[in-house]
Enzyme design. Structure first.
Site, mmCIF file in Angstrom:
data_model
loop_
_atom_site.group_PDB
_atom_site.id
_atom_site.type_symbol
_atom_site.label_atom_id
_atom_site.label_comp_id
_atom_site.label_asym_id
_atom_site.label_seq_id
_atom_site.Cartn_x
_atom_site.Cartn_y
_atom_site.Cartn_z
ATOM 1 N N ASN A 171 48.689 8.271 22.658
ATOM 2 C CA ASN A 171 49.432 9.314 21.951
ATOM 3 C C ASN A 171 48.416 10.364 21.520
ATOM 4 O OD1 ASN A 171 50.905 10.983 20.345
ATOM 5 N ND2 ASN A 171 51.451 9.448 18.818
ATOM 6 N N SER A 176 50.223 27.937 29.860
ATOM 7 C CA SER A 176 51.456 28.182 30.622
ATOM 8 C C SER A 176 51.721 29.674 30.754
ATOM 9 C CB SER A 176 52.647 27.532 29.907
ATOM 10 O OG SER A 176 53.856 27.905 30.524
ATOM 11 N N TYR A 186 57.389 26.348 22.001
ATOM 12 C CA TYR A 186 56.607 26.045 23.211
ATOM 13 C C TYR A 186 55.668 27.210 23.544
ATOM 14 C CZ TYR A 186 55.543 24.725 28.029
ATOM 15 O OH TYR A 186 54.891 24.402 29.200
ATOM 16 N N LYS A 215 51.508 27.098 23.514
ATOM 17 C CA LYS A 215 50.685 27.352 24.707
ATOM 18 C C LYS A 215 49.753 28.550 24.491
ATOM 19 C CE LYS A 215 51.975 23.923 27.282
ATOM 20 N NZ LYS A 215 51.007 22.891 27.694
HETATM 21 N N1 LIG Z 1 56.048 22.037 35.208
HETATM 22 C C1 LIG Z 1 55.872 23.341 34.953
HETATM 23 O O1 LIG Z 1 56.558 24.210 35.489
HETATM 24 C C2 LIG Z 1 54.811 23.781 33.983
HETATM 25 C C3 LIG Z 1 54.494 25.136 33.902
HETATM 26 C C4 LIG Z 1 53.499 25.546 33.013
HETATM 27 C C5 LIG Z 1 52.830 24.606 32.261
HETATM 28 N N2 LIG Z 1 53.190 23.302 32.352
HETATM 29 C C6 LIG Z 1 52.463 22.332 31.552
HETATM 30 O O2 LIG Z 1 51.903 21.367 32.435
HETATM 31 C C7 LIG Z 1 51.849 20.100 31.789
HETATM 32 C C8 LIG Z 1 52.613 19.067 32.580
HETATM 33 O O3 LIG Z 1 53.913 19.538 32.863
HETATM 34 P P1 LIG Z 1 55.008 18.575 33.533
HETATM 35 O O4 LIG Z 1 56.038 19.465 34.096
HETATM 36 O O5 LIG Z 1 54.348 17.563 34.401
HETATM 37 O O6 LIG Z 1 55.592 17.881 32.207
HETATM 38 P P2 LIG Z 1 56.360 16.498 32.030
HETATM 39 O O7 LIG Z 1 57.225 16.649 30.825
HETATM 40 O O8 LIG Z 1 57.007 16.080 33.303
HETATM 41 O O9 LIG Z 1 55.164 15.463 31.716
HETATM 42 C C9 LIG Z 1 54.489 15.490 30.491
HETATM 43 C C10 LIG Z 1 53.871 14.120 30.264
HETATM 44 O O10 LIG Z 1 53.220 14.148 28.973
HETATM 45 C C11 LIG Z 1 53.515 12.913 28.329
HETATM 46 N N3 LIG Z 1 53.404 13.068 26.876
HETATM 47 C C12 LIG Z 1 54.259 13.711 26.032
HETATM 48 N N4 LIG Z 1 53.838 13.581 24.769
HETATM 49 C C13 LIG Z 1 52.684 12.854 24.807
HETATM 50 C C14 LIG Z 1 51.793 12.391 23.813
HETATM 51 N N5 LIG Z 1 52.003 12.634 22.505
HETATM 52 N N6 LIG Z 1 50.690 11.707 24.204
HETATM 53 C C15 LIG Z 1 50.479 11.431 25.513
HETATM 54 N N7 LIG Z 1 51.315 11.821 26.497
HETATM 55 C C16 LIG Z 1 52.400 12.534 26.137
HETATM 56 C C17 LIG Z 1 54.943 12.585 28.756
HETATM 57 O O11 LIG Z 1 55.258 11.224 28.552
HETATM 58 C C18 LIG Z 1 54.916 12.998 30.214
HETATM 59 O O12 LIG Z 1 54.521 11.941 31.055
HETATM 60 C C19 LIG Z 1 52.401 20.344 30.378
HETATM 61 O O13 LIG Z 1 51.329 20.681 29.526
HETATM 62 C C20 LIG Z 1 53.301 21.552 30.573
HETATM 63 O O14 LIG Z 1 53.501 22.230 29.360
HETATM 64 C C21 LIG Z 1 54.152 22.866 33.195
#
Ligand SMILES: NC(=O)c1ccc[n+]([C@@H]2O[C@H](COP(=O)([O-])OP(=O)(O)OC[C@H]3O[C@@H](n4cnc5c(N)ncnc54)[C@H](O)[C@@H]3O)[C@@H](O)[C@H]2O)c1
Length: 249
Positions: free
Chosen positions: A57, A139, A152, A156
């Site tokens: 966490n 992001s 959010y 970011k």
């Molecule tokens: N997918 C996109 O389009 C996108 C775009 C820009 C930025 N991002 C960023 O990229 C990263 C990953 O995105 P994603 O789409 O794979 O997200 P996702 O929600 O699919 O995965 C996020 C992961 O983080 C874990 N998590 C959440 N809280 C946690 C905590 N307190 N401690 C440890 N783990 C924790 C979740 O269990 C999950 O496995 C994130 O930082 C997101 O903000 C994603």
């Protein structure tokens, strides 16, 4: 520009992009420590190469410390930290004055303080081995200024400030701190975030890009691998937009 043999900590590796970073960097020869609040054993298995998985966490200091300790026990060094974990799809959007205070606080605790915690945990080991690379996941939400998810977007934007300030503090230790700012990749998080507006949301995002296709995880893996590698050894404090040319920083 190799990641071969590098010990790489990846937070939020149970699914989505974190899982993909573990798989792809492991396949490229990195030794992965995968952490997540959810079970991320599958990410370690996909990474191979002796990868380990643990419950983590990031919002909890002791848990973040324990990830670094596991990495040191297993591999004896930490070369890179990818601060990927975030609250994203689970956050409820809405107008700025309708966001629940608990959601605002949770976004800051995980998306911002979580990165601080993991940096504090990993930096001593990086110092000990003469340097390292920290990659924070920001992001397009912050670089573009996304509406209707102010918690959010703000979290970011804080990641970008944290990256710059920490880069200035850690340069003398040969520890580089950079961020990536991706546009939308189709993950479970993105599907949850947009809900039934997913197709329309992706269409609107694509329309702003100069390269008009949806971002693939491999586009991010290449940038991250380069930031881990010695090929980027004079790059620090930067936020690299991997967004098909939407925002030109
Ligand atoms: N997918 C996109 O389009 C996108 C775009 C820009 C930025 N991002 C960023 O990229 C990263 C990953 O995105 P994603 O789409 O794979 O997200 P996702 O929600 O699919 O995965 C996020 C992961 O983080 C874990 N998590 C959440 N809280 C946690 C905590 N307190 N401690 C440890 N783990 C924790 C979740 O269990 C999950 O496995 C994130 O930082 C997101 O903000 C994603």
């Amino acid at each position: 520009m190799s990641v071969e043999g590098k010990v790489v900590l990846i937070t939020g590796a149970a699914r989505g992009l974190g899982y993909e970073y573990a798989r792809a960097l492991g396949a490229a020869g990195a030794r992965i420590v995968a952490g997540d609040v959810a079970d991320c054993a599958a990410a370690a298995e996909a990474a191979g190469n002796g990868a380990i998985a643990m419950r983590l966490n990031v919002a909890d200091v002791a848990s973040a410390d324990s990830m670094a300790e596991h990495a040191m026990d297993a591999f004896g060094r930490i070369d890179a930290l990818i601060n990927n974990a975030a609250l994203y799809g689970s956050l409820r959007g809405g107008r700025f004055n309708q966001i629940a205070e608990a959601d605002w606080d949770a976004a800051m605790a995980v998306n911002v303080k979580g990165i601080w915690n993991c940096c504090k945990a990993a930096v001593p080991a990086m110092r000990q081995s003469g340097g390292g690379s920290i990659i924070n996941v920001a992001s397009l939400a912050a670089t573009y200024g996304m509406a209707f998810a102010l918690h959010y977007t703000t979290s970011k934007a804080a990641v970008i400030g944290l990256t710059r300030g920490l880069a200035r503090e850690l340069g003398r230790d040969n520890i580089r701190v950079n961020a990536i700012a991706p546009s939308a990749v189709v993950t479970e998080g993105t599907a949850e975030f947009f809900g039934e507006r997913l197709d329309r949301g992706l269409e609107v995002i694509r329309a702003q890009q100069t390269i008009q296709r949806t971002l693939e995880p491999s586009d991010l893996v290449g940038t991250i691998a380069w930031l881990i590698s010695d090929g980027s050894q004079f790059v620090t404090g930067q936020t690299i937009a991997v967004d098909g040319g939407t925002v030109m920083l």
